[in-house]
Design a protein around this motif. Sequence first.
Motif, PDB file in Angstrom:
ATOM      1  N   THR A  68      25.735  30.372   0.711  1.00 43.53           N
ATOM      2  CA  THR A  68      27.129  30.292   0.277  1.00 43.53           C
ATOM      3  C   THR A  68      27.179  30.321  -1.238  1.00 43.53           C
ATOM      4  O   THR A  68      26.673  29.423  -1.911  1.00 43.53           O
ATOM      5  N   GLU A  69      27.793  31.352  -1.798  1.00 48.40           N
ATOM      6  CA  GLU A  69      27.829  31.523  -3.245  1.00 48.40           C
ATOM      7  C   GLU A  69      29.061  30.858  -3.857  1.00 48.40           C
ATOM      8  O   GLU A  69      30.122  30.796  -3.234  1.00 48.40           O
ATOM      9  N   GLU A  70      28.885  30.412  -5.098  1.00 49.26           N
ATOM     10  CA  GLU A  70      30.009  29.850  -5.816  1.00 49.26           C
ATOM     11  C   GLU A  70      30.862  30.978  -6.408  1.00 49.26           C
ATOM     12  O   GLU A  70      30.423  32.122  -6.517  1.00 49.26           O
ATOM     13  N   ARG A 118      30.681  30.131 -11.935  1.00 48.05           N
ATOM     14  CA  ARG A 118      29.394  30.581 -12.477  1.00 48.05           C
ATOM     15  C   ARG A 118      29.543  30.956 -13.953  1.00 48.05           C
ATOM     16  O   ARG A 118      28.670  30.661 -14.772  1.00 48.05           O
ATOM     17  N   PHE A 119      30.647  31.598 -14.291  1.00 45.20           N
ATOM     18  CA  PHE A 119      30.895  31.990 -15.680  1.00 45.20           C
ATOM     19  C   PHE A 119      31.060  30.758 -16.565  1.00 45.20           C
ATOM     20  O   PHE A 119      30.523  30.693 -17.673  1.00 45.20           O
ATOM     21  N   THR A 120      31.793  29.764 -16.066  1.00 44.30           N
ATOM     22  CA  THR A 120      32.026  28.544 -16.852  1.00 44.30           C
ATOM     23  C   THR A 120      30.725  27.793 -17.098  1.00 44.30           C
ATOM     24  O   THR A 120      30.445  27.351 -18.220  1.00 44.30           O
ATOM     25  N   ILE A 121      29.917  27.634 -16.055  1.00 41.77           N
ATOM     26  CA  ILE A 121      28.660  26.904 -16.185  1.00 41.77           C
ATOM     27  C   ILE A 121      27.689  27.655 -17.095  1.00 41.77           C
ATOM     28  O   ILE A 121      26.901  27.047 -17.821  1.00 41.77           O
ATOM     29  N   ARG A 122      27.772  28.997 -17.087  1.00 45.46           N
ATOM     30  CA  ARG A 122      26.884  29.789 -17.932  1.00 45.46           C
ATOM     31  C   ARG A 122      27.089  29.468 -19.407  1.00 45.46           C
ATOM     32  O   ARG A 122      26.185  29.614 -20.218  1.00 45.46           O
ATOM     33  N   HIS A 123      28.293  29.033 -19.752  1.00 46.54           N
ATOM     34  CA  HIS A 123      28.552  28.658 -21.139  1.00 46.54           C
ATOM     35  C   HIS A 123      27.813  27.377 -21.526  1.00 46.54           C
ATOM     36  O   HIS A 123      27.708  27.062 -22.714  1.00 46.54           O
ATOM     37  N   GLU A 153      28.347  26.403   7.049  1.00 38.50           N
ATOM     38  CA  GLU A 153      28.625  27.106   5.797  1.00 38.50           C
ATOM     39  C   GLU A 153      28.329  26.217   4.602  1.00 38.50           C
ATOM     40  O   GLU A 153      27.747  26.651   3.607  1.00 38.50           O
ATOM     41  N   GLN A 154      28.721  24.947   4.692  1.00 39.69           N
ATOM     42  CA  GLN A 154      28.483  24.014   3.605  1.00 39.69           C
ATOM     43  C   GLN A 154      26.997  23.734   3.391  1.00 39.69           C
ATOM     44  O   GLN A 154      26.539  23.533   2.263  1.00 39.69           O
ATOM     45  N   LEU A 155      26.240  23.736   4.472  1.00 37.72           N
ATOM     46  CA  LEU A 155      24.823  23.423   4.383  1.00 37.72           C
ATOM     47  C   LEU A 155      23.966  24.643   4.057  1.00 37.72           C
ATOM     48  O   LEU A 155      22.776  24.510   3.768  1.00 37.72           O
ATOM     49  N   SER A 156      24.559  25.810   4.109  1.00 37.24           N
ATOM     50  CA  SER A 156      23.807  27.044   3.892  1.00 37.24           C
ATOM     51  C   SER A 156      23.607  27.318   2.407  1.00 37.24           C
ATOM     52  O   SER A 156      24.542  27.250   1.616  1.00 37.24           O
ATOM     53  N   SER A 157      22.389  27.675   2.038  1.00 40.04           N
ATOM     54  CA  SER A 157      22.102  28.020   0.651  1.00 40.04           C
ATOM     55  C   SER A 157      22.625  29.408   0.300  1.00 40.04           C
ATOM     56  O   SER A 157      22.605  29.811  -0.872  1.00 40.04           O
ATOM     57  N   ARG A 168      31.474  21.356 -11.569  1.00 38.88           N
ATOM     58  CA  ARG A 168      30.919  21.749 -10.276  1.00 38.88           C
ATOM     59  C   ARG A 168      31.584  20.977  -9.145  1.00 38.88           C
ATOM     60  O   ARG A 168      31.899  21.527  -8.095  1.00 38.88           O
ATOM     61  N   ALA A 169      31.758  19.682  -9.347  1.00 38.23           N
ATOM     62  CA  ALA A 169      32.365  18.866  -8.297  1.00 38.23           C
ATOM     63  C   ALA A 169      33.803  19.278  -8.019  1.00 38.23           C
ATOM     64  O   ALA A 169      34.257  19.278  -6.872  1.00 38.23           O
ATOM     65  N   VAL A 170      34.542  19.644  -9.061  1.00 37.06           N
ATOM     66  CA  VAL A 170      35.960  19.992  -8.905  1.00 37.06           C
ATOM     67  C   VAL A 170      36.139  21.395  -8.326  1.00 37.06           C
ATOM     68  O   VAL A 170      36.976  21.612  -7.451  1.00 37.06           O
ATOM     69  N   TYR A 171      35.337  22.336  -8.776  1.00 37.65           N
ATOM     70  CA  TYR A 171      35.597  23.733  -8.437  1.00 37.65           C
ATOM     71  C   TYR A 171      34.630  24.344  -7.422  1.00 37.65           C
ATOM     72  O   TYR A 171      34.845  25.464  -6.968  1.00 37.65           O
ATOM     73  N   ALA A 172      33.584  23.650  -7.045  1.00 35.30           N
ATOM     74  CA  ALA A 172      32.577  24.243  -6.166  1.00 35.30           C
ATOM     75  C   ALA A 172      33.109  24.493  -4.758  1.00 35.30           C
ATOM     76  O   ALA A 172      33.879  23.693  -4.217  1.00 35.30           O
TER      77      ALA A 172
END
Length: 408
Positions: free
Chosen positions: A14-16, A21-26, A8-12, A56-60
């Motif tokens: 797996t969606e965040e 996604r909303f936070t990074i979009r800002h 699961e971790q290695l699969s592309s 990303r590191a904290v919430y991914a």
Amino acid sequence: ALKQYLEEQLSSKTEESKALRFTIRHLEVLQEPVGELYEYKDDILLRMMLRATLLRAVYARRQLYEVMVQFWTDHFNIDQSKGECKWLKAADDRDVIRAHALGDFPAMLRASALSPAMLWYLDGRVNRKAEGDSKPNENYARELLELHTLGVHGGYTQSDVMEVARCLTGWTVRDKDRFFKGRVEFDADQHDDGVKQVLGETISAGLGRDDLTRVLGIVALHPATAKHLATKLCRRFIADEPHAAAVSAMAQSFLTSKGDIPTTLMTLFTTAEFRAARGTKLRRPFEFIVATLRAVRAETDGGQGLTDYLLRMGHAPFHYPTPDGYPVESEPWLATLLWRWNFAVALTEQRIPGTRCDFARLKQQAGGEAAVMAALLGRQAQVAEREAYHASGNGLALLLASPAFQYC
């Protein structure tokens, strides 16, 4: 269960989470085309890059992907402060590191070689064919062999470095044209199109820009490259002194899979050496801060409050000045232990701007203080640890600064 988790971790696929996604979009500036990045102040870009990296590191959900992003950021290190890397590193982080972190190594290597940030950082953009007493610029060629592929003991010679430099002449980054600033181009008139000898292989004359393809084809899947990368990955995930059996297994997996990173990692995580390595690797400061925030389910904006601690501990992303990247071994980071304690205390006392730790909620969700201790220690707390926890006045900070949490 472990195999399923790793897949699961290695699969592309797996969606965040929508929230991430909303936070990074800002931080949409980081998605701008290369030329548009020059429209922003470099310090703003750097702050946004740091914030996006932390969030990303904290919430991914794909934690392993984020770990590998950090690994490759160090492997292909670029000091953001050099020249136009101030603007171009944002594109490199997006288009090279994040795009290929769990892809295949040859594709990543090519993307890095043609990254405008890398061409600026290691002077590839001014590498021209020799005329008269001049010589081609060998900076990138040397680091390509020493750091990015074969390794310092990979069997190459000074002659190989110079021949690779000849192969890579003519590539440049458009600088003065405001409409195409940052574009990578090939100038055939500045390319040495003669015959070259690289690691015992002949590269024919007249190939032009394809000299780059031939060079990368020689080094990307070379046995020395496989051993070099396997050793670095073992140092990152197993021990500072890599186990020969694990290195050998990973190197073979790398070569057999033609540099497929997920396949190579799956081999690493199924070795006996990895299973026996728990609690032997000191977390580097960035990893410690991220692990702490995840462990206590903190809420953070990833802003300057966290960045200040990373700077004090000497481990802020995009700040390392030399091409070898931040060290992965434990010893260089032992001097940060006091600052780790300061961070743990500040976090638990709600003194980090933009970051909050709700200990009461954490205890409730975990099922009590004993459960919190067990979760952070990775085992049931010993009598002495329980006594120290209750006597310290800040048991949560004490747990976070303990060896059991510092080492993973």
